[in-house]
Design a protein around this motif. Sequence first.
Motif, short mmCIF file in Angstrom:
data_model
loop_
_atom_site.label_atom_id
_atom_site.label_comp_id
_atom_site.label_asym_id
_atom_site.label_seq_id
_atom_site.Cartn_x
_atom_site.Cartn_y
_atom_site.Cartn_z
N SER A 231 -19.15 35.82 -32.16
CA SER A 231 -19.83 35.84 -30.87
C SER A 231 -21.28 35.40 -30.95
N ARG A 232 -21.68 34.81 -32.09
CA ARG A 232 -23.06 34.36 -32.29
C ARG A 232 -24.06 35.49 -32.04
N GLY A 233 -23.75 36.64 -32.62
CA GLY A 233 -24.66 37.77 -32.44
C GLY A 233 -24.43 38.52 -31.15
N PHE A 234 -23.14 38.64 -30.73
CA PHE A 234 -22.75 39.44 -29.57
C PHE A 234 -23.31 38.89 -28.26
N LEU A 235 -22.98 37.62 -27.98
CA LEU A 235 -23.47 36.97 -26.77
C LEU A 235 -22.38 36.72 -25.73
N SER A 236 -21.09 36.89 -26.08
CA SER A 236 -20.01 36.52 -25.16
C SER A 236 -19.41 37.75 -24.50
N ILE A 237 -18.07 37.82 -24.37
CA ILE A 237 -17.44 38.91 -23.64
C ILE A 237 -16.56 39.79 -24.52
N ALA A 238 -15.55 39.20 -25.14
CA ALA A 238 -14.43 39.97 -25.67
C ALA A 238 -14.84 41.03 -26.68
N VAL B 77 -18.08 42.05 -27.44
CA VAL B 77 -19.45 42.55 -27.26
C VAL B 77 -19.41 44.02 -26.85
N PRO B 78 -20.25 44.89 -27.46
CA PRO B 78 -20.29 46.29 -27.04
C PRO B 78 -20.67 46.42 -25.57
N TRP B 79 -20.32 47.58 -24.99
CA TRP B 79 -20.66 47.86 -23.60
C TRP B 79 -22.16 47.79 -23.39
N GLY B 80 -22.59 47.11 -22.35
CA GLY B 80 -24.02 47.01 -22.07
C GLY B 80 -24.32 45.87 -21.13
N GLU B 81 -25.59 45.57 -20.98
CA GLU B 81 -26.02 44.56 -20.01
C GLU B 81 -25.52 43.16 -20.35
N GLN B 82 -25.46 42.82 -21.64
CA GLN B 82 -24.99 41.49 -22.02
C GLN B 82 -23.53 41.30 -21.62
N TRP B 83 -22.71 42.32 -21.88
CA TRP B 83 -21.31 42.23 -21.49
C TRP B 83 -21.17 42.10 -19.98
N GLU C 255 -25.65 31.17 -25.41
CA GLU C 255 -24.64 31.92 -24.67
C GLU C 255 -23.49 31.00 -24.25
N ILE C 256 -23.80 29.79 -23.86
CA ILE C 256 -22.75 28.83 -23.51
C ILE C 256 -21.87 28.54 -24.73
N LYS C 257 -22.50 28.31 -25.88
CA LYS C 257 -21.74 28.03 -27.10
C LYS C 257 -20.87 29.23 -27.48
N SER C 258 -21.43 30.42 -27.35
CA SER C 258 -20.67 31.62 -27.69
C SER C 258 -19.48 31.81 -26.77
N GLN C 259 -19.67 31.58 -25.47
CA GLN C 259 -18.57 31.79 -24.53
C GLN C 259 -17.51 30.72 -24.66
N CYS C 260 -17.89 29.50 -24.98
CA CYS C 260 -16.89 28.45 -25.25
C CYS C 260 -16.02 28.84 -26.43
N MET C 261 -16.64 29.35 -27.49
CA MET C 261 -15.87 29.80 -28.65
C MET C 261 -14.98 30.97 -28.29
N ASP C 262 -15.49 31.89 -27.49
CA ASP C 262 -14.74 33.05 -27.04
C ASP C 262 -13.44 32.63 -26.35
N LEU C 263 -13.55 31.66 -25.45
CA LEU C 263 -12.38 31.20 -24.71
C LEU C 263 -11.39 30.48 -25.61
N MET C 264 -11.90 29.72 -26.56
CA MET C 264 -11.01 29.05 -27.51
C MET C 264 -10.23 30.06 -28.35
N LEU C 265 -10.95 31.03 -28.89
CA LEU C 265 -10.32 32.04 -29.74
C LEU C 265 -9.29 32.85 -28.96
N ALA C 266 -9.56 33.09 -27.70
CA ALA C 266 -8.68 33.94 -26.90
C ALA C 266 -7.41 33.24 -26.45
N THR C 267 -7.30 31.94 -26.69
CA THR C 267 -6.21 31.16 -26.11
C THR C 267 -5.19 30.64 -27.12
N VAL C 268 -5.60 30.41 -28.35
CA VAL C 268 -4.74 29.64 -29.25
C VAL C 268 -3.60 30.45 -29.86
N ASP C 269 -3.74 31.77 -29.98
CA ASP C 269 -2.80 32.50 -30.82
C ASP C 269 -1.64 33.16 -30.10
#
Length: 542
Positions: free
Chosen positions: A127-134, A136-142, A323-337
Amino acid sequence: MDYLFHLDNNPTFESVVWVTVIALILVALTSFQLKVRGQKRTKQLPLPPGPTPWPIVGNLPEMWSNKPTFKWIHDFMKELNTNISCIRLGNVHVIPVTSPEIALEVLKDNDSIFASRPLTMGTEYSSRGFLSIAVVPWGEQWKKMKKVVASHVLNSSRLRSLLVRRTEEADNLVRFIYNQCKDSPIGLDVDVRLATRQYCGNVMRKMMFNRRYFGEGRENGGPGFEEEEHVESLFVVLQRLYSFALSDYVPWMRVFDLEGHEKIISDAMRTASKYHDAIIDERVQQRRQGKNKDDAHDHDVDLLDVLISAKDENGRPSLSVDEIKSQCMDLMLATVDNPSNVVEWAIAEMINQPEILKKATEEIDRVVGKERLVQESDIPQLNYIKACLREMFRLHPVAPFNLPHVSNRDTTIAGYFIPKGSHVLISRVGLGQNPNVWKDPLKFIPERHISAADPHHQVEITEPELRFLTFSRGRRSCMGMALGSEMSVMLLARLLQGFDWSVPSHEEKIDLAESKYDLLMAKPLYAHAKPRLPDEIYTRLK
Protein backbone atom coordinates in the motif's frame (compact mmCIF):
# COMPACT_ATOMS: atom_id res chain seq x y z
CA MET A 1 -11.92 -9.51 -5.23
CA ASP A 2 -11.05 -9.50 -1.74
CA TYR A 3 -7.27 -9.39 -0.69
CA LEU A 4 -6.07 -12.67 0.65
CA PHE A 5 -4.54 -14.16 3.74
CA HIS A 6 -1.91 -16.26 1.96
CA LEU A 7 0.63 -18.59 3.33
CA ASP A 8 4.12 -19.24 4.44
CA ASN A 9 6.77 -21.59 3.06
CA ASN A 10 8.80 -24.22 4.84
CA PRO A 11 11.37 -22.89 7.35
CA THR A 12 14.82 -22.59 5.77
CA PHE A 13 17.00 -22.37 8.88
CA GLU A 14 18.57 -24.98 11.13
CA SER A 15 17.17 -25.49 14.58
CA VAL A 16 20.09 -23.63 16.11
CA VAL A 17 18.87 -20.44 14.41
CA TRP A 18 15.49 -20.80 16.00
CA VAL A 19 17.05 -21.36 19.43
CA THR A 20 18.99 -18.14 18.97
CA VAL A 21 15.84 -16.28 17.95
CA ILE A 22 14.00 -17.54 21.04
CA ALA A 23 16.83 -16.38 23.24
CA LEU A 24 16.75 -12.90 21.73
CA ILE A 25 12.99 -12.67 22.16
CA LEU A 26 13.22 -13.81 25.77
CA VAL A 27 15.66 -11.03 26.57
CA ALA A 28 13.68 -8.35 24.76
CA LEU A 29 10.23 -9.19 26.10
CA THR A 30 10.87 -10.15 29.72
CA SER A 31 9.61 -6.83 31.05
CA PHE A 32 6.40 -7.18 29.04
CA GLN A 33 5.72 -10.65 30.42
CA LEU A 34 6.19 -9.45 33.99
CA LYS A 35 3.65 -6.72 33.34
CA VAL A 36 1.15 -9.18 31.87
CA ARG A 37 1.55 -11.51 34.84
CA GLY A 38 0.78 -8.62 37.17
CA GLN A 39 -2.55 -7.85 35.53
CA LYS A 40 -5.69 -9.09 37.27
CA ARG A 41 -8.12 -10.91 35.03
CA THR A 42 -10.19 -12.66 37.69
CA LYS A 43 -13.39 -10.91 36.66
CA GLN A 44 -12.87 -11.28 32.90
CA LEU A 45 -14.40 -13.97 30.73
CA PRO A 46 -11.91 -16.58 29.50
CA LEU A 47 -10.04 -16.27 26.24
CA PRO A 48 -11.13 -18.70 23.51
CA PRO A 49 -9.49 -22.14 23.76
CA GLY A 50 -6.20 -22.71 22.04
CA PRO A 51 -2.71 -24.15 22.34
CA THR A 52 -0.96 -23.41 25.62
CA PRO A 53 1.37 -20.46 25.01
CA TRP A 54 5.01 -20.43 26.04
CA PRO A 55 6.13 -17.69 28.42
CA ILE A 56 6.77 -14.44 26.60
CA VAL A 57 6.88 -15.80 23.03
CA GLY A 58 3.44 -17.38 23.10
CA ASN A 59 2.92 -19.88 20.29
CA LEU A 60 5.63 -18.55 17.99
CA PRO A 61 7.64 -21.80 18.29
CA GLU A 62 4.63 -23.80 17.07
CA MET A 63 3.99 -21.31 14.29
CA TRP A 64 7.59 -21.66 13.17
CA SER A 65 7.75 -25.46 13.31
CA ASN A 66 4.29 -26.25 11.87
CA LYS A 67 4.25 -25.04 8.30
CA PRO A 68 2.03 -24.06 6.66
CA THR A 69 0.58 -22.28 9.67
CA PHE A 70 -3.03 -22.30 8.44
CA LYS A 71 -3.12 -26.11 8.43
CA TRP A 72 -1.73 -26.24 11.94
CA ILE A 73 -4.44 -23.78 13.07
CA HIS A 74 -7.28 -25.75 11.52
CA ASP A 75 -5.91 -29.07 12.79
CA PHE A 76 -5.72 -28.03 16.43
CA MET A 77 -9.16 -26.40 16.21
CA LYS A 78 -10.55 -29.76 15.09
CA GLU A 79 -8.72 -31.49 17.94
CA LEU A 80 -10.20 -29.01 20.42
CA ASN A 81 -13.62 -29.28 18.73
CA THR A 82 -14.00 -25.50 18.73
CA ASN A 83 -15.22 -22.92 16.21
CA ILE A 84 -13.24 -20.10 17.80
CA SER A 85 -9.73 -20.22 19.16
CA CYS A 86 -6.94 -18.03 20.51
CA ILE A 87 -3.28 -18.25 19.53
CA ARG A 88 -0.82 -15.87 21.13
CA LEU A 89 1.95 -14.91 18.72
CA GLY A 90 4.35 -12.72 20.68
CA ASN A 91 2.10 -10.02 22.15
CA VAL A 92 -0.71 -10.52 19.62
CA HIS A 93 -3.85 -12.57 20.21
CA VAL A 94 -4.85 -14.21 16.92
CA ILE A 95 -8.50 -15.36 16.92
CA PRO A 96 -9.51 -17.77 14.10
CA VAL A 97 -13.23 -18.37 13.53
CA THR A 98 -14.78 -21.28 11.60
CA SER A 99 -18.56 -20.99 12.07
CA PRO A 100 -21.05 -18.69 10.28
CA GLU A 101 -22.76 -17.71 13.53
CA ILE A 102 -19.57 -16.43 15.13
CA ALA A 103 -18.43 -14.85 11.86
CA LEU A 104 -21.69 -12.88 11.73
CA GLU A 105 -21.21 -11.84 15.34
CA VAL A 106 -17.85 -10.36 14.31
CA LEU A 107 -18.68 -8.83 10.92
CA LYS A 108 -22.34 -7.90 11.45
CA ASP A 109 -23.12 -7.40 15.12
CA ASN A 110 -19.72 -5.95 16.03
CA ASP A 111 -18.65 -4.58 12.66
CA SER A 112 -17.52 -1.21 14.03
CA ILE A 113 -15.33 -2.85 16.68
CA PHE A 114 -13.47 -4.98 14.14
CA ALA A 115 -13.10 -2.37 11.38
CA SER A 116 -9.33 -1.98 11.45
CA ARG A 117 -6.38 -3.86 9.94
CA PRO A 118 -3.02 -4.86 11.40
CA LEU A 119 0.28 -3.26 10.47
CA THR A 120 2.49 -5.79 8.69
CA MET A 121 5.49 -5.67 6.44
CA GLY A 122 3.49 -7.03 3.53
CA THR A 123 0.68 -4.52 3.84
CA GLU A 124 3.10 -1.64 4.26
CA TYR A 125 4.85 -2.47 1.00
CA SER A 126 1.69 -3.30 -0.97
CA SER A 127 0.00 0.00 0.00
CA ARG A 128 3.06 2.29 -0.27
CA GLY A 129 2.95 3.00 3.43
CA PHE A 130 -0.81 2.53 4.00
CA LEU A 131 -2.19 4.95 1.42
CA SER A 132 -4.97 2.89 -0.25
CA ILE A 133 -8.07 1.06 1.05
CA ALA A 134 -7.98 -2.69 1.54
CA VAL A 135 -5.14 -3.10 4.05
CA VAL A 136 -5.12 0.36 5.65
CA PRO A 137 -5.97 0.57 9.38
CA TRP A 138 -9.18 2.33 10.41
CA GLY A 139 -8.75 6.09 10.30
CA GLU A 140 -8.93 9.23 8.20
CA GLN A 141 -6.82 7.86 5.34
CA TRP A 142 -9.11 4.87 4.92
CA LYS A 143 -12.21 7.08 5.04
CA LYS A 144 -10.75 9.45 2.46
CA MET A 145 -9.78 6.71 0.01
CA LYS A 146 -13.06 4.84 0.43
CA LYS A 147 -15.01 8.01 -0.35
CA VAL A 148 -13.03 8.63 -3.54
CA VAL A 149 -13.23 5.05 -4.77
CA ALA A 150 -16.92 4.62 -3.91
CA SER A 151 -17.88 7.93 -5.52
CA HIS A 152 -15.74 7.84 -8.63
CA VAL A 153 -14.24 4.41 -9.34
CA LEU A 154 -16.41 1.42 -8.42
CA ASN A 155 -19.90 2.86 -8.68
CA SER A 156 -22.42 1.21 -11.00
CA SER A 157 -22.37 3.94 -13.65
CA ARG A 158 -18.58 3.81 -13.89
CA LEU A 159 -18.59 0.03 -14.28
CA ARG A 160 -21.27 0.29 -16.99
CA SER A 161 -19.15 2.81 -18.87
CA LEU A 162 -16.27 0.32 -18.92
CA LEU A 163 -18.34 -2.64 -20.10
CA VAL A 164 -16.96 -2.47 -23.63
CA ARG A 165 -13.41 -2.91 -22.32
CA ARG A 166 -14.35 -5.93 -20.26
CA THR A 167 -16.10 -7.41 -23.29
CA GLU A 168 -12.99 -6.85 -25.43
CA GLU A 169 -10.98 -8.93 -22.98
CA ALA A 170 -13.60 -11.67 -22.84
CA ASP A 171 -13.38 -11.78 -26.65
CA ASN A 172 -9.60 -11.84 -26.50
CA LEU A 173 -9.72 -14.76 -24.05
CA VAL A 174 -11.71 -16.82 -26.56
CA ARG A 175 -9.43 -15.74 -29.42
CA PHE A 176 -6.30 -16.66 -27.44
CA ILE A 177 -7.49 -20.21 -26.71
CA TYR A 178 -8.94 -20.70 -30.18
CA ASN A 179 -5.67 -19.68 -31.84
CA GLN A 180 -3.87 -22.34 -29.80
CA CYS A 181 -6.11 -25.24 -30.79
CA LYS A 182 -7.69 -24.27 -34.13
CA ASP A 183 -5.15 -26.02 -36.34
CA SER A 184 -5.66 -29.43 -34.76
CA PRO A 185 -8.82 -31.36 -35.75
CA ILE A 186 -8.96 -32.89 -32.28
CA GLY A 187 -8.00 -29.79 -30.31
CA LEU A 188 -4.97 -29.17 -28.12
CA ASP A 189 -3.92 -29.04 -24.47
CA VAL A 190 -4.18 -25.52 -23.04
CA ASP A 191 -2.66 -23.91 -19.95
CA VAL A 192 -5.89 -22.91 -18.19
CA ARG A 193 -4.12 -21.16 -15.33
CA LEU A 194 -2.25 -18.89 -17.73
CA ALA A 195 -5.45 -18.09 -19.62
CA THR A 196 -7.55 -17.30 -16.52
CA ARG A 197 -4.91 -15.22 -14.78
CA GLN A 198 -4.10 -13.22 -17.88
CA TYR A 199 -7.78 -12.59 -18.55
CA CYS A 200 -8.05 -11.01 -15.09
CA GLY A 201 -4.86 -9.03 -15.64
CA ASN A 202 -6.06 -7.89 -19.06
CA VAL A 203 -9.42 -6.73 -17.73
CA MET A 204 -7.85 -4.54 -15.07
CA ARG A 205 -5.08 -3.23 -17.33
CA LYS A 206 -7.71 -2.25 -19.89
CA MET A 207 -10.00 -0.65 -17.29
CA MET A 208 -7.15 1.04 -15.44
CA PHE A 209 -4.75 2.08 -18.19
CA ASN A 210 -6.71 1.43 -21.42
CA ARG A 211 -4.17 -1.10 -22.61
CA ARG A 212 -3.97 -4.88 -22.76
CA TYR A 213 -0.21 -5.10 -23.03
CA PHE A 214 2.68 -3.32 -21.37
CA GLY A 215 4.88 -4.68 -24.17
CA GLU A 216 4.05 -6.11 -27.58
CA GLY A 217 2.04 -9.12 -26.45
CA ARG A 218 1.53 -12.05 -28.80
CA GLU A 219 -0.23 -12.11 -32.13
CA ASN A 220 -2.49 -14.91 -30.92
CA GLY A 221 -3.87 -12.68 -28.15
CA GLY A 222 -1.72 -14.14 -25.40
CA PRO A 223 0.54 -12.33 -22.95
CA GLY A 224 4.12 -11.37 -23.64
CA PHE A 225 6.99 -11.43 -21.16
CA GLU A 226 5.94 -8.13 -19.63
CA GLU A 227 2.36 -9.24 -18.92
CA GLU A 228 3.41 -12.59 -17.48
CA GLU A 229 6.00 -10.89 -15.26
CA HIS A 230 3.42 -8.33 -14.14
CA VAL A 231 0.79 -10.89 -13.10
CA GLU A 232 3.37 -13.17 -11.50
CA SER A 233 4.65 -10.31 -9.37
CA LEU A 234 1.10 -9.52 -8.23
CA PHE A 235 0.62 -13.10 -7.07
CA VAL A 236 3.90 -13.02 -5.18
CA VAL A 237 2.75 -9.91 -3.32
CA LEU A 238 -0.58 -11.56 -2.51
CA GLN A 239 1.15 -14.66 -1.21
CA ARG A 240 3.14 -12.50 1.21
CA LEU A 241 0.29 -10.45 2.64
CA TYR A 242 -0.30 -11.48 6.25
CA SER A 243 1.85 -14.56 5.75
CA PHE A 244 2.47 -15.35 9.44
CA ALA A 245 5.91 -13.80 9.15
CA LEU A 246 7.92 -13.79 12.38
CA SER A 247 8.79 -10.09 12.11
CA ASP A 248 5.09 -9.13 12.02
CA TYR A 249 4.74 -10.39 15.59
CA VAL A 250 8.24 -9.45 16.79
CA PRO A 251 8.77 -6.15 14.93
CA TRP A 252 12.29 -5.49 16.19
CA MET A 253 13.42 -8.61 14.29
CA ARG A 254 12.45 -7.09 10.95
CA VAL A 255 15.97 -5.78 10.45
CA PHE A 256 17.28 -9.36 10.25
CA ASP A 257 14.72 -10.49 7.61
CA LEU A 258 15.37 -14.08 8.69
CA GLU A 259 12.75 -15.55 6.35
CA GLY A 260 13.66 -13.37 3.37
CA HIS A 261 10.10 -12.02 3.54
CA GLU A 262 10.96 -8.35 3.08
CA LYS A 263 13.26 -8.95 0.11
CA ILE A 264 10.70 -11.10 -1.68
CA ILE A 265 7.78 -8.70 -1.32
CA SER A 266 9.84 -5.58 -1.99
CA ASP A 267 11.27 -7.13 -5.18
CA ALA A 268 7.79 -8.16 -6.34
CA MET A 269 6.37 -4.69 -5.65
CA ARG A 270 9.26 -3.11 -7.51
CA THR A 271 8.53 -5.32 -10.52
CA ALA A 272 4.81 -4.55 -10.60
CA SER A 273 5.34 -0.85 -9.92
CA LYS A 274 7.78 -0.38 -12.78
CA TYR A 275 4.90 -1.09 -15.18
CA HIS A 276 2.33 1.04 -13.35
CA ASP A 277 4.36 4.04 -12.26
CA ALA A 278 5.69 5.08 -15.65
CA ILE A 279 2.16 5.23 -17.07
CA ILE A 280 0.82 7.11 -14.05
CA ASP A 281 3.66 9.67 -14.05
CA GLU A 282 3.22 10.30 -17.77
CA ARG A 283 -0.56 10.72 -17.45
CA VAL A 284 -0.27 13.09 -14.49
CA GLN A 285 2.28 15.18 -16.38
CA GLN A 286 0.01 15.33 -19.42
CA ARG A 287 -2.88 16.46 -17.26
CA ARG A 288 -0.80 19.20 -15.68
CA GLN A 289 0.19 20.42 -19.12
CA GLY A 290 -3.44 20.43 -20.22
CA LYS A 291 -2.93 17.75 -22.88
CA ASN A 292 -5.78 15.52 -21.63
CA LYS A 293 -9.43 16.35 -21.20
CA ASP A 294 -10.45 16.83 -17.60
CA ASP A 295 -13.75 15.08 -18.21
CA ALA A 296 -14.58 11.96 -16.20
CA HIS A 297 -17.53 11.20 -18.53
CA ASP A 298 -15.54 11.09 -21.76
CA HIS A 299 -15.83 7.66 -23.42
CA ASP A 300 -12.05 7.35 -23.54
CA VAL A 301 -11.63 7.88 -19.80
CA ASP A 302 -10.15 4.99 -17.82
CA LEU A 303 -9.89 4.47 -14.06
CA LEU A 304 -6.52 6.21 -13.92
CA ASP A 305 -8.12 9.31 -15.45
CA VAL A 306 -10.87 9.09 -12.86
CA LEU A 307 -8.40 8.95 -9.96
CA ILE A 308 -6.41 11.87 -11.34
CA SER A 309 -9.57 13.92 -11.96
CA ALA A 310 -11.10 13.40 -8.51
CA LYS A 311 -11.52 16.74 -6.71
CA ASP A 312 -12.22 17.61 -3.09
CA GLU A 313 -14.86 20.10 -1.91
CA ASN A 314 -12.46 22.98 -2.63
CA GLY A 315 -11.84 21.92 -6.20
CA ARG A 316 -8.32 20.67 -5.52
CA PRO A 317 -7.09 17.20 -6.54
CA SER A 318 -8.29 14.69 -3.96
CA LEU A 319 -5.30 12.38 -4.31
CA SER A 320 -1.55 12.81 -4.38
CA VAL A 321 0.48 10.97 -7.01
CA ASP A 322 1.57 8.40 -4.40
CA GLU A 323 -2.05 7.83 -3.38
CA ILE A 324 -3.01 7.31 -7.02
CA LYS A 325 -0.18 4.80 -7.47
CA SER A 326 -1.15 3.00 -4.28
CA GLN A 327 -4.83 2.76 -5.22
CA CYS A 328 -4.03 1.53 -8.74
CA MET A 329 -1.96 -1.26 -7.19
CA ASP A 330 -4.75 -1.96 -4.69
CA LEU A 331 -7.26 -2.50 -7.48
CA MET A 332 -4.88 -4.70 -9.44
CA LEU A 333 -4.13 -6.90 -6.45
CA ALA A 334 -7.80 -7.19 -5.57
CA THR A 335 -8.79 -8.44 -9.03
CA VAL A 336 -6.36 -11.01 -10.36
CA ASP A 337 -6.67 -13.91 -7.94
CA ASN A 338 -10.24 -14.72 -6.89
CA PRO A 339 -11.88 -15.12 -10.36
CA SER A 340 -8.88 -16.91 -11.87
CA ASN A 341 -8.61 -19.38 -8.98
CA VAL A 342 -12.28 -20.38 -8.81
CA VAL A 343 -12.55 -20.80 -12.58
CA GLU A 344 -9.39 -22.91 -12.82
CA TRP A 345 -10.78 -25.18 -10.10
CA ALA A 346 -14.23 -25.20 -11.73
CA ILE A 347 -12.91 -26.40 -15.09
CA ALA A 348 -10.89 -29.12 -13.32
CA GLU A 349 -13.84 -30.33 -11.22
CA MET A 350 -16.21 -30.25 -14.20
CA ILE A 351 -13.90 -32.30 -16.41
CA ASN A 352 -13.82 -34.97 -13.71
CA GLN A 353 -17.64 -34.85 -13.47
CA PRO A 354 -18.79 -34.70 -17.12
CA GLU A 355 -22.47 -34.64 -16.17
CA ILE A 356 -21.96 -31.27 -14.43
CA LEU A 357 -19.96 -29.97 -17.39
CA LYS A 358 -22.74 -31.04 -19.74
CA LYS A 359 -25.44 -29.42 -17.61
CA ALA A 360 -23.53 -26.12 -17.49
CA THR A 361 -22.91 -25.98 -21.25
CA GLU A 362 -26.51 -26.91 -21.97
CA GLU A 363 -27.65 -23.95 -19.88
CA ILE A 364 -25.44 -21.61 -21.90
CA ASP A 365 -26.70 -23.06 -25.18
CA ARG A 366 -30.29 -22.65 -24.00
CA VAL A 367 -29.86 -19.06 -22.78
CA VAL A 368 -27.38 -17.74 -25.35
CA GLY A 369 -27.24 -20.22 -28.22
CA LYS A 370 -24.27 -20.84 -30.50
CA GLU A 371 -24.64 -17.90 -32.87
CA ARG A 372 -23.20 -15.29 -30.51
CA LEU A 373 -20.92 -15.16 -27.48
CA VAL A 374 -22.26 -14.84 -23.96
CA GLN A 375 -22.46 -11.27 -22.63
CA GLU A 376 -22.71 -9.74 -19.16
CA SER A 377 -26.39 -9.06 -19.85
CA ASP A 378 -26.93 -12.85 -19.91
CA ILE A 379 -25.59 -13.34 -16.37
CA PRO A 380 -28.96 -13.12 -14.55
CA GLN A 381 -30.21 -16.14 -16.51
CA LEU A 382 -27.12 -18.32 -15.96
CA ASN A 383 -28.22 -19.79 -12.65
CA TYR A 384 -26.35 -23.09 -12.94
CA ILE A 385 -23.11 -21.36 -13.92
CA LYS A 386 -23.42 -19.14 -10.85
CA ALA A 387 -24.21 -22.17 -8.68
CA CYS A 388 -20.99 -23.81 -9.93
CA LEU A 389 -19.04 -20.70 -8.98
CA ARG A 390 -20.65 -20.48 -5.54
CA GLU A 391 -19.61 -24.07 -5.00
CA MET A 392 -16.05 -23.23 -6.00
CA PHE A 393 -15.89 -20.29 -3.60
CA ARG A 394 -17.13 -22.67 -0.92
CA LEU A 395 -14.97 -25.69 -1.72
CA HIS A 396 -11.82 -24.10 -3.17
CA PRO A 397 -11.31 -20.61 -1.72
CA VAL A 398 -8.23 -18.79 -2.93
CA ALA A 399 -6.88 -18.38 0.60
CA PRO A 400 -7.53 -19.99 4.00
CA PHE A 401 -8.47 -16.75 5.80
CA ASN A 402 -9.89 -13.39 4.83
CA LEU A 403 -8.09 -10.18 5.67
CA PRO A 404 -7.61 -9.86 9.44
CA HIS A 405 -9.95 -7.64 11.43
CA VAL A 406 -8.36 -5.86 14.40
CA SER A 407 -10.44 -5.11 17.50
CA ASN A 408 -10.32 -1.46 18.54
CA ARG A 409 -11.35 -2.23 22.12
CA ASP A 410 -11.90 -5.12 24.52
CA THR A 411 -15.07 -7.00 23.63
CA THR A 412 -16.87 -10.32 23.89
CA ILE A 413 -17.48 -12.78 21.06
CA ALA A 414 -19.27 -16.13 21.48
CA GLY A 415 -19.01 -15.72 25.23
CA TYR A 416 -15.23 -15.28 25.17
CA PHE A 417 -13.07 -12.29 26.03
CA ILE A 418 -11.39 -10.72 22.99
CA PRO A 419 -8.67 -8.24 24.01
CA LYS A 420 -8.16 -4.93 22.26
CA GLY A 421 -5.72 -5.32 19.36
CA SER A 422 -6.65 -8.95 18.63
CA HIS A 423 -6.42 -10.13 15.02
CA VAL A 424 -9.65 -11.94 14.11
CA LEU A 425 -9.34 -14.29 11.14
CA ILE A 426 -12.51 -15.55 9.48
CA SER A 427 -11.63 -18.93 8.02
CA ARG A 428 -12.71 -19.43 4.44
CA VAL A 429 -11.90 -23.12 4.76
CA GLY A 430 -13.64 -23.45 8.11
CA LEU A 431 -16.85 -21.83 6.87
CA GLY A 432 -17.05 -23.45 3.45
CA GLN A 433 -16.11 -26.96 4.58
CA ASN A 434 -17.91 -26.92 7.94
CA PRO A 435 -19.68 -30.32 8.27
CA ASN A 436 -22.26 -28.76 10.60
CA VAL A 437 -23.32 -26.45 7.78
CA TRP A 438 -22.77 -28.46 4.61
CA LYS A 439 -23.63 -32.07 3.81
CA ASP A 440 -20.73 -33.85 2.09
CA PRO A 441 -18.61 -30.68 2.42
CA LEU A 442 -15.69 -32.01 0.35
CA LYS A 443 -17.84 -32.90 -2.69
CA PHE A 444 -18.48 -30.64 -5.68
CA ILE A 445 -22.30 -30.34 -5.80
CA PRO A 446 -23.52 -27.15 -7.53
CA GLU A 447 -27.17 -28.16 -7.05
CA ARG A 448 -26.94 -27.40 -3.32
CA HIS A 449 -27.05 -23.68 -4.24
CA ILE A 450 -30.29 -23.89 -6.24
CA SER A 451 -33.58 -23.73 -4.38
CA ALA A 452 -35.58 -26.94 -4.73
CA ALA A 453 -38.76 -25.00 -3.97
CA ASP A 454 -38.03 -22.35 -6.61
CA PRO A 455 -35.44 -23.56 -9.19
CA HIS A 456 -35.81 -20.32 -11.16
CA HIS A 457 -34.96 -18.08 -8.21
CA GLN A 458 -31.92 -16.04 -9.23
CA VAL A 459 -28.67 -17.35 -7.77
CA GLU A 460 -26.24 -14.75 -6.42
CA ILE A 461 -22.48 -15.23 -6.09
CA THR A 462 -22.28 -13.47 -2.73
CA GLU A 463 -23.21 -15.20 0.54
CA PRO A 464 -24.57 -12.70 3.10
CA GLU A 465 -25.02 -15.34 5.82
CA LEU A 466 -21.30 -16.20 5.69
CA ARG A 467 -21.79 -19.93 5.17
CA PHE A 468 -18.76 -19.40 2.95
CA LEU A 469 -16.78 -16.34 1.93
CA THR A 470 -16.64 -14.71 -1.47
CA PHE A 471 -15.91 -11.03 -0.91
CA SER A 472 -16.57 -10.76 2.87
CA ARG A 473 -19.11 -8.30 4.31
CA GLY A 474 -19.39 -5.25 6.54
CA ARG A 475 -17.64 -1.91 6.22
CA ARG A 476 -14.34 -3.60 5.31
CA SER A 477 -15.82 -5.90 2.69
CA CYS A 478 -14.53 -5.82 -0.87
CA MET A 479 -15.85 -2.74 -2.66
CA GLY A 480 -15.48 -4.46 -6.02
CA MET A 481 -17.69 -7.47 -5.32
CA ALA A 482 -20.03 -6.64 -8.22
CA LEU A 483 -17.10 -6.43 -10.62
CA GLY A 484 -15.53 -9.60 -9.22
CA SER A 485 -18.79 -11.52 -9.57
CA GLU A 486 -19.26 -10.42 -13.18
CA MET A 487 -15.67 -11.24 -14.09
CA SER A 488 -15.97 -14.71 -12.55
CA VAL A 489 -19.21 -15.55 -14.39
CA MET A 490 -17.97 -14.20 -17.73
CA LEU A 491 -14.67 -16.04 -17.47
CA LEU A 492 -16.29 -19.43 -16.77
CA ALA A 493 -19.16 -18.93 -19.21
CA ARG A 494 -16.91 -17.94 -22.10
CA LEU A 495 -14.61 -20.93 -21.51
CA LEU A 496 -17.52 -23.37 -21.38
CA GLN A 497 -19.39 -21.85 -24.32
CA GLY A 498 -16.38 -21.59 -26.58
CA PHE A 499 -14.74 -24.97 -26.05
CA ASP A 500 -15.25 -28.61 -25.23
CA TRP A 501 -13.00 -29.47 -22.30
CA SER A 502 -11.58 -32.89 -21.51
CA VAL A 503 -8.69 -34.66 -19.82
CA PRO A 504 -5.34 -34.40 -21.65
CA SER A 505 -4.61 -37.54 -23.69
CA HIS A 506 -1.84 -38.79 -21.38
CA GLU A 507 -4.00 -38.61 -18.22
CA GLU A 508 -7.02 -40.53 -16.94
CA LYS A 509 -8.39 -37.78 -14.66
CA ILE A 510 -7.50 -34.26 -13.65
CA ASP A 511 -5.34 -34.28 -10.54
CA LEU A 512 -7.28 -32.26 -7.95
CA ALA A 513 -4.51 -32.17 -5.36
CA GLU A 514 -4.00 -28.91 -3.51
CA SER A 515 -0.61 -27.29 -3.18
CA LYS A 516 1.22 -28.26 0.00
CA TYR A 517 1.64 -24.64 1.05
CA ASP A 518 -1.57 -22.92 -0.09
CA LEU A 519 -5.02 -23.69 -1.52
CA LEU A 520 -4.20 -23.38 -5.22
CA MET A 521 -4.09 -26.44 -7.45
CA ALA A 522 -0.78 -28.22 -6.83
CA LYS A 523 -0.02 -28.10 -10.55
CA PRO A 524 -1.30 -25.52 -13.05
CA LEU A 525 -4.29 -26.95 -14.89
CA TYR A 526 -3.65 -28.18 -18.41
CA ALA A 527 -6.81 -29.33 -20.15
CA HIS A 528 -7.73 -30.43 -23.67
CA ALA A 529 -9.70 -27.75 -25.52
CA LYS A 530 -11.62 -28.13 -28.77
CA PRO A 531 -13.69 -25.34 -30.40
CA ARG A 532 -17.44 -26.03 -30.18
CA LEU A 533 -18.92 -23.02 -31.99
CA PRO A 534 -19.13 -22.21 -35.72
CA ASP A 535 -15.78 -21.00 -37.10
CA GLU A 536 -17.14 -17.56 -37.97
CA ILE A 537 -17.77 -16.82 -34.29
CA TYR A 538 -14.03 -17.08 -33.63
CA THR A 539 -12.70 -15.61 -36.86
CA ARG A 540 -14.53 -12.31 -36.44
CA LEU A 541 -12.85 -11.69 -33.08
CA LYS A 542 -10.13 -9.08 -33.42
